[in-house]
Design a protein around this motif. Structure first.
Motif, mmCIF file in Angstrom:
data_model
loop_
_atom_site.group_PDB
_atom_site.id
_atom_site.type_symbol
_atom_site.label_atom_id
_atom_site.label_comp_id
_atom_site.label_asym_id
_atom_site.label_seq_id
_atom_site.Cartn_x
_atom_site.Cartn_y
_atom_site.Cartn_z
ATOM 1 N N SER A 1 5.549 12.933 1.285
ATOM 2 C CA SER A 1 5.786 12.449 -0.071
ATOM 3 C C SER A 1 6.322 13.534 -0.995
ATOM 4 C CB SER A 1 4.497 11.864 -0.653
ATOM 5 O OG SER A 1 3.526 12.887 -0.769
ATOM 6 N N TRP A 2 6.280 14.794 -0.587
ATOM 7 C CA TRP A 2 6.801 15.900 -1.389
ATOM 8 C C TRP A 2 7.448 16.919 -0.467
ATOM 9 C CZ3 TRP A 2 4.781 20.538 0.049
ATOM 10 C CH2 TRP A 2 3.537 20.523 0.676
ATOM 11 N N ARG A 3 8.248 17.810 -1.062
ATOM 12 C CA ARG A 3 8.855 18.876 -0.269
ATOM 13 C C ARG A 3 9.109 20.106 -1.134
ATOM 14 N NH1 ARG A 3 15.336 17.906 0.808
ATOM 15 N NH2 ARG A 3 15.889 17.916 -1.390
ATOM 16 N N LEU A 4 9.051 21.257 -0.476
ATOM 17 C CA LEU A 4 9.423 22.539 -1.067
ATOM 18 C C LEU A 4 10.550 23.114 -0.225
ATOM 19 C CD1 LEU A 4 5.889 24.093 -1.699
ATOM 20 C CD2 LEU A 4 7.332 22.864 -3.323
ATOM 21 N N LYS A 5 11.465 23.816 -0.876
ATOM 22 C CA LYS A 5 12.627 24.341 -0.163
ATOM 23 C C LYS A 5 12.729 25.849 -0.366
ATOM 24 C CE LYS A 5 16.342 21.909 0.114
ATOM 25 N NZ LYS A 5 16.449 21.404 1.441
ATOM 26 N N GLY A 6 13.404 26.482 0.576
ATOM 27 C CA GLY A 6 13.665 27.912 0.493
ATOM 28 C C GLY A 6 14.680 28.332 1.530
ATOM 29 N N GLN A 7 15.033 29.616 1.500
ATOM 30 C CA GLN A 7 15.959 30.190 2.466
ATOM 31 C C GLN A 7 15.361 31.488 2.988
ATOM 32 O OE1 GLN A 7 20.025 30.589 1.212
ATOM 33 N NE2 GLN A 7 19.899 28.775 -0.073
ATOM 34 N N ALA A 8 15.748 31.837 4.204
ATOM 35 C CA ALA A 8 15.226 33.062 4.801
ATOM 36 C C ALA A 8 16.304 33.742 5.625
ATOM 37 C CB ALA A 8 14.026 32.745 5.690
ATOM 38 N N ALA A 9 16.329 35.059 5.535
ATOM 39 C CA ALA A 9 17.136 35.888 6.427
ATOM 40 C C ALA A 9 16.130 36.680 7.255
ATOM 41 C CB ALA A 9 18.055 36.805 5.637
ATOM 42 N N LEU A 10 15.975 36.305 8.506
ATOM 43 C CA LEU A 10 14.921 36.871 9.352
ATOM 44 C C LEU A 10 15.494 37.861 10.346
ATOM 45 C CD1 LEU A 10 12.986 33.574 9.966
ATOM 46 C CD2 LEU A 10 12.520 35.319 8.261
ATOM 47 N N PRO A 11 14.750 38.856 10.718
ATOM 48 C CA PRO A 11 13.384 39.176 10.313
ATOM 49 C C PRO A 11 13.333 39.728 8.884
ATOM 50 C CG PRO A 11 14.200 40.857 11.814
ATOM 51 C CD PRO A 11 15.263 39.818 11.706
ATOM 52 N N SER A 12 12.179 39.498 8.248
ATOM 53 C CA SER A 12 11.983 39.928 6.871
ATOM 54 C C SER A 12 10.572 40.480 6.723
ATOM 55 C CB SER A 12 12.178 38.750 5.924
ATOM 56 O OG SER A 12 11.892 39.121 4.611
ATOM 57 N N ASP A 13 10.447 41.524 5.922
ATOM 58 C CA ASP A 13 9.135 42.136 5.694
ATOM 59 C C ASP A 13 8.457 41.617 4.438
ATOM 60 O OD1 ASP A 13 9.488 43.679 7.958
ATOM 61 O OD2 ASP A 13 10.359 45.356 6.858
ATOM 62 N N VAL A 14 9.139 40.792 3.667
ATOM 63 C CA VAL A 14 8.586 40.311 2.403
ATOM 64 C C VAL A 14 8.271 38.831 2.506
ATOM 65 C CG1 VAL A 14 9.823 42.045 1.046
ATOM 66 C CG2 VAL A 14 10.867 39.827 1.438
ATOM 67 N N ALA A 15 7.361 38.390 1.624
ATOM 68 C CA ALA A 15 7.050 36.961 1.546
ATOM 69 C C ALA A 15 8.201 36.255 0.841
ATOM 70 C CB ALA A 15 5.751 36.760 0.781
ATOM 71 N N LEU A 16 8.586 35.116 1.372
ATOM 72 C CA LEU A 16 9.719 34.359 0.848
ATOM 73 C C LEU A 16 9.211 33.171 0.050
ATOM 74 C CD1 LEU A 16 11.568 34.414 4.235
ATOM 75 C CD2 LEU A 16 12.121 35.817 2.268
ATOM 76 N N PRO A 17 9.795 32.912 -1.120
ATOM 77 C CA PRO A 17 9.297 31.822 -1.963
ATOM 78 C C PRO A 17 9.746 30.449 -1.489
ATOM 79 C CG PRO A 17 11.141 32.893 -3.039
ATOM 80 C CD PRO A 17 10.869 33.671 -1.782
#
Length: 168
Positions: free
Chosen positions: A145-161
Motif C-alpha cells: 500500500s506504500w513505497r519508498l524509493k532510492g538509488q544506490a551505487a554499490l558497493p557503498s560505505d554509507v547509508a543510503l536514503p
C-alpha cells in the motif's frame, strides 16, 4: 586511328564501374533484410500496447508514494558485502518488507528481497552474492500500500536514503 573509332574495353561484365554502381543497391537490400530480421525476432520491451492500463498503474504508484508521505515513512539502507540492513523511521510493526532492486539496463539482474524485522524499526536480510553497480531501490510494505524509493551505487560505505517519491 580515325576520329570515329571506338576503343574496345572488353565485355560488359568485366567493367569496374558497372559492379561499383550495382553494389550500392545490393548492399542496401542486404542491410534491409538484416534489419527486418532483427525487428521481427526481437521484442520491443519499451513499447506498450495498453496505454490506459499503464496510466492506471502510474496513478496507483503515485497513491503509494502519497500514502508513505502521509504515514511519515522514510529510512536508510546499508549494504555490507552480503548483508542488507534497513532502518525505517516510524515503520516498526511490519511482519516483513519487500525491497525490489532494479538494474538500470539489465532486467535479468533485477532482484526482490524480503527484509525481516530484527528489532524496532530495523530490518535485515542476506544476499546470495554481493551487489555491484548502479541500482534503483523500491521498498514496499507487506500489503503493497506504500513505497519508498532510492538509488544506490554499490558497493557503498554509507547509508543510503529511502524516501517517498516527490509529488507534483
Amino acid at each position: 586511328m580515325s576520329e570515329n573509332s571506338v576503343e574496345d574495353h572488353g565485355p560488359w561484365y568485366k567493367q569496374f564501374w558497372l559492379w561499383f554502381v550495382l553494389a550500392i543497391p545490393a548492399v542496401t537490400i542486404l542491410w534491409c533484410i538484416f534489419m527486418i530480421t532483427v525487428a521481427v525476432q526481437t521484442r520491443g520491451s519499451m513499447v506498450s500496447d495498453d496505454y490506459s492500463r499503464d496510466g492506471l498503474g502510474i496513478n496507483m504508484e503515485l497513491a503509494r508514494d502519497r500514502k508513505a508521505a502521509d504515514l511519515g515513512l522514510n529510512g536508510n539502507i546499508r549494504f555490507d558485502e552480503r548483508r542488507v540492513a534497513l532502518t525505517l523511521q516510524d515503520g516498526d510493526g511490519f511482519p516483513f518488507l519487500v525491497l525490489n532492486l532494479s538494474h538500470p539496463t539489465l532486467s535479468e539482474k533485477d532482484r526482490r528481497l524480503q527484509l525481516q524485522p530484527v528489532r524496532d524499526g530495523r530490518y535485515e536480510t542476506t544476499l546470495a552474492t554481493p551487489l555491484e553497480g548502479r541500482w534503483y531501490l523500491d521498498l514496499r510494505g507487506p500489503d503493497n500500500s506504500w513505497r519508498l524509493k532510492g538509488q544506490a551505487a554499490l558497493p557503498s560505505d554509507v547509508a543510503l536514503p529511502l524516501r517517498p517519491a516527490p509529488q507534483g
